[in-house]
Design an enzyme around this catalytic site. Structure first.
Site, mmCIF file in Angstrom:
data_model
loop_
_atom_site.group_PDB
_atom_site.id
_atom_site.type_symbol
_atom_site.label_atom_id
_atom_site.label_comp_id
_atom_site.label_asym_id
_atom_site.label_seq_id
_atom_site.Cartn_x
_atom_site.Cartn_y
_atom_site.Cartn_z
ATOM 1 N N ASP A 229 28.192 -30.623 10.294
ATOM 2 C CA ASP A 229 29.484 -31.255 10.439
ATOM 3 C C ASP A 229 30.426 -30.348 10.050
ATOM 4 O OD1 ASP A 229 31.755 -32.856 11.133
ATOM 5 O OD2 ASP A 229 30.899 -34.882 10.327
HETATM 6 C C1 BGC Z 1 33.861 -35.119 12.321
HETATM 7 C C2 BGC Z 1 32.779 -35.218 13.391
HETATM 8 C C3 BGC Z 1 33.591 -34.173 14.340
HETATM 9 C C4 BGC Z 1 33.829 -33.034 13.650
HETATM 10 C C5 BGC Z 1 34.569 -31.969 14.788
HETATM 11 C C6 BGC Z 1 34.339 -34.085 11.819
HETATM 12 O O1 BGC Z 1 35.353 -34.215 10.655
HETATM 13 O O2 BGC Z 1 33.205 -35.897 11.199
HETATM 14 O O3 BGC Z 1 32.480 -36.314 13.902
HETATM 15 O O4 BGC Z 1 32.590 -34.006 15.413
HETATM 16 O O5 BGC Z 1 34.801 -33.198 12.699
HETATM 17 O O6 BGC Z 1 35.763 -32.507 15.032
#
Ligand code: BGC
Length: 757
Positions: A229
């Site tokens: 993530d």
């Molecule tokens: C989120 C993800 C997301 C990623 C990119 C993170 O903060 O938890 O779900 O895909 O950011 O935007």
């Protein structure tokens, strides 16, 4: 493309470089070797493609795309084909925009109604979440675009999401928090996984070898790559060794340099790095070599979004058939959400929408509608004047529809809700309006359950969830009966927050959140506790009526490994075409382990014309009957009786059949001096040795007629004797039966050899 050969031609630095992003959204390319830079973008319910300078939560730089209904809504459709179609549309948009992987679906289990991101997640039930996730993935990937199923794993809250540790036992993880991911791997082979930010029992997901390698790859057979993530990497080298392939987003070159150094000094084997790079490149080329490109039609996808939304809405209550509305009635719409619907959540999934359809302007095109704002859609702000206007038009109308819901500030990525209520201004308005007009319908725009203190005062409740940018079109069709509602709840609505099983431990303290309710999440808890709920899991009404009958169970053998086919006839007994969701639950009656009363193991959605009957067929397999045994370290279906339950809600089971299963696996069991007599008696193969060699030592416990006096019989009842011997370890025959150590040892040996047969 021979990926192994390609990797062998890369320098150590190039290989380490492949393991992290180039910027926020791109992977690095290597020009000299023809490795292209590919892009990934959020998801899950539409494309949020930003340019490389965009931050991951901003929306300003996103391209204009179509916002489909969010996870909370689509899961309520209980419709595999529908969510697959949504995946196909998103896949096509990705092809048109040159995006190799869409960051979704988000499948974390809804442990608490307060989780800020529940709107993106699918269900409290692992089977439903898994089936819907697999269908979505099959849809997206049919367009040769990958998905990144997220957030693996146990990311069930926003509080301390980047640092906290989710503390759960393995059975709970295997039965509740993993299956959505596991089913996705087994039924849809996702191209990539996204690991979560949090720790699991003290180890960050991003460096958790048990999670990323032992479970994901060895147990389930995942073949793609795992990305972090955004910002979830803690120790990069540990991460590579554990199975985290790609770090996102770019963090400069420091972590790449650490990988190079680790290989040079021998703390990370180059083979492991090669495998990591191979996994990334396999997917990069899978996309690049089969790129289709194309364009997408915003208008057509907007209509698709409307059709999907109308299949998701859940009619929770419909007393006196208050819905559908008739255009001949005098109708009042109240509530800011009628003009400005809330149709998506805040944070990384936020789409820069093509356009938004609101129900008010669409309904006004069709008939006269009285309208008062009553309360704003974006905040909890009471306004006496607006309230008075609302009450005033309510008095003049035959029927009132109040468009209520949670403002953006109430639920979002990044934080959890602090309570389960609607804004106070809305609860007050609903109460006041329903005191002047008995014909009130409440339409909800929400990402997760809300308390409804006014439920007995209104005749109808329709949950639109977060229905995407075309929500107004879908609402108009459902409210005026052009379409028949067919959504069913993918989560329970507790009467109040305190009833939720995670309540005491949510969101945890001191960096830890204990999942002490174990496998008893959602309806699994409410049922075993016999707690009334506001609306049960699986509930959903229709404008027509259905009947389920003729439950038939077909199997070729009785073994737990023999597939079981369950067939049911569904008849539309009303006067409109509609869709019913047939739900199949299994209940373990063997008493071997503490288990939920019943668990969802199959479902089917079927469309029927008035009077029409169709037979639906659902399959059960070994896993449908099994729990995760910690003794066996494997799934185990105990031999014995199970009930097969069929209904259209977890609380409305109308058909039931019992079946008997023969177990093909055995729980490990070895007799020792401390094995209790009760445990021995659970093994029929030991009964002869027990009767001949053990029972004689238990003479002292002989009760009933043999007791010398009535007083003795009263002091030691049959029940007490029974319980005492049941819980007695074998070695007790030394104290109460005069056995020697040698006798006990011999008996234990005889019992163990009887076990072996
Ligand atoms: C989120 C993800 C997301 C990623 C990119 C993170 O903060 O938890 O779900 O895909 O950011 O935007």
């Amino acid at each position: 493309m021979d990926i192994k050969k390609l990797v062998s031609e890369m320098t150590l630095e190039e290989k380490a470089g492949m393991c992290s992003g180039k910027d926020f959204w791109h992977l690095k390319g290597v020009e000299r070797l023809g490795i292209p830079e590919v892009m990934v973008s959020d998801g899950p319910h539409g494309l949020r493609k930003q340019d490389s300078t965009g931050d991951h939560l901003g929306v300003n730089d996103s391209i204009v795309a179509v916002c489909f209904p969010a996870g909370c809504a689509v899961a309520s459709s209980f419709d595999r084909d529908l969510i697959k179609g949504m995946g196909e549309a998103i896949g096509e948009e990705c092809q048109a925009e040159d995006v190799s992987v869409v960051l979704g679906p988000a499948v974390n289990i809804k442990r608490s109604p307060l989780c800020g991101r529940n709107f993106e997640y699918l269900s409290e039930d692992p089977y439903l979440a898994g089936e819907m996730a697999a269908s979505y993935i099959n849809g997206v990937q049919s367009k040769n675009v990958g998905v990144s199923i997220k957030h693996f794993a146990l990311n069930n809250q926003e509080h301390e999401r980047m640092s906290g540790s989710s503390e759960a036992d393995e059975r709970t993880m295997r039965e509740i928090y993993f299956p959505a991911f596991e089913t996705a791997v087994k039924k849809a082979s996702p191209w990539t996984f996204m690991c979560s930010y949090n720790k699991i029992n003290g180890t960050f997901a991003s460096e958790n070898e048990w999670l990323l390698t032992d479970i994901l790859r060895k147990d389930w057979g995942f073949k793609g790559y795992v990305m972090s993530d955004w910002g979830a990497v803690n120790d990069r080298v540990k991460g590579v060794a554990a199975g985290l392939d790609l770090e996102m987003p770019a963090t400069g070159s420091d972590n790449d340099a650490l990988i190079v150094e680790a290989v040079k000094n021998g703390t990370l084997s180059e083979e492991v790095l090669d495998r990591t790079v191979e996994r990334i490149l396999n997917i990069v080329f899978e996309y690049a070599d089969n790129k289709k490109g194309g364009t997408f039609d915003h208008e057509a996808d907007h209509e698709k979004a409307a059709r999907i939304a109308s299949q998701c809405m859940v009619l929770l209550k419909n007393e006196d058939k208050i819905l559908p509305l008739s255009k001949d009635e005098k109708i009042a719409f109240i509530g800011g959400f009628a003009e400005k619907p809330r149709f998506q959540g805040g944070g990384s999934s936020h789409i820069n929408c093509y356009k938004v359809s609101d129900v008010l302007s669409l309904a006004k095109e069709q008939t006269d509608i009285l309208y008062a704002e009553g309360f704003p859609a974006d905040k909890d702000e009471e306004d006496e004047k607006k309230l008075a206007e609302a009450v005033d038009i309510a008095k003049k109308a035959d029927k009132v529809v109040i468009f209520a819901g949670l403002p953006d500030s109430f639920e979002s990525e990044g934080y959890d809700r602090s309570h389960m209520r609607l804004p106070a201004c809305q609860d007050k308005l609903i109460a006041e309006v329903s005191s002047v007009n008995p014909n009130v319908v409440v339409v909800l725009h929400n990402g997760s359950p809300v308390e409804m203190p006014w439920i007995d005062k209104v005749k109808g409740v329709l949950d639109a969830y977060l229905g995407g940018e075309a929500v107004g079109i879908a609402l108009c069709r459902i409210l005026f009966g052009e379409e028949n509602p067919s959504g069913h709840l993918a989560e329970s609505f507790p009467i109040k927050l305190e009833h939720n099983p995670s309540h005491i431990n949510f969101p945890g303290k001191g960096g830890k959140v204990f999942y002490d309710e174990g496998v008893f999440v959602g309806y699994r808890y409410y049922e075993i506790k016999k707690l009334d709920v506001l609306f049960p899991f699986g509930h959903g009404l229709s404008y027509t009526t259905f009947k389920l009958d003729n439950l038939k169970i077909e199997r070729n053998g009785k073994k737990d490994t023999d597939p079981v086919t369950v067939k049911v006839d569904v008849t539309n007994t009303g006067d409109r075409t509609g869709k019913e969701v047939v739900q199949l639950y299994v209940s373990d009656e063997t008493g071997t382990e503490v288990r939920p009363i019943k668990e969802l193991k199959g479902f089917a959605k079927v469309e029927l014309k008035p009077g029409e009957t169709k037979t639906v067929s659902m399959e059960l397999d070994y896993r449908s009957f099994a729990y995760y045994s910690m003794e066996l370290k494997d799934w185990f279906a105990p031999g014995g009786k199970y009930r097969i339950l069929v209904g259209n809600s977890s609380a409305n089971i109308t058909l039931c059949e019992e079946i008997e299963l023969e177990a093909t696996k055995k729980l490990p069991f070895t007799v020792t001096e401390t094995t209790t007599i009760g445990e021995l008696r659970m093994h029929p193969e030991l009964s002869e040795v027990i009767e001949k060699k053990l029972v004689p030592y238990l003479e002292i416990f002989n009760s009933g007629e043999d007791k010398e006096t009535d007083a003795a019989a009263e002091a030691i009842s049959d029940e007490m004797t029974d319980a005492m011997t049941r819980y007695m370890p074998i070695r007790s025959i030394r104290s109460f039966g005069g056995a020697s150590n040698g006798d006990i040892q011999k008996l234990v040996e005889e019992l163990n050899s009887a076990l072996k047969g």
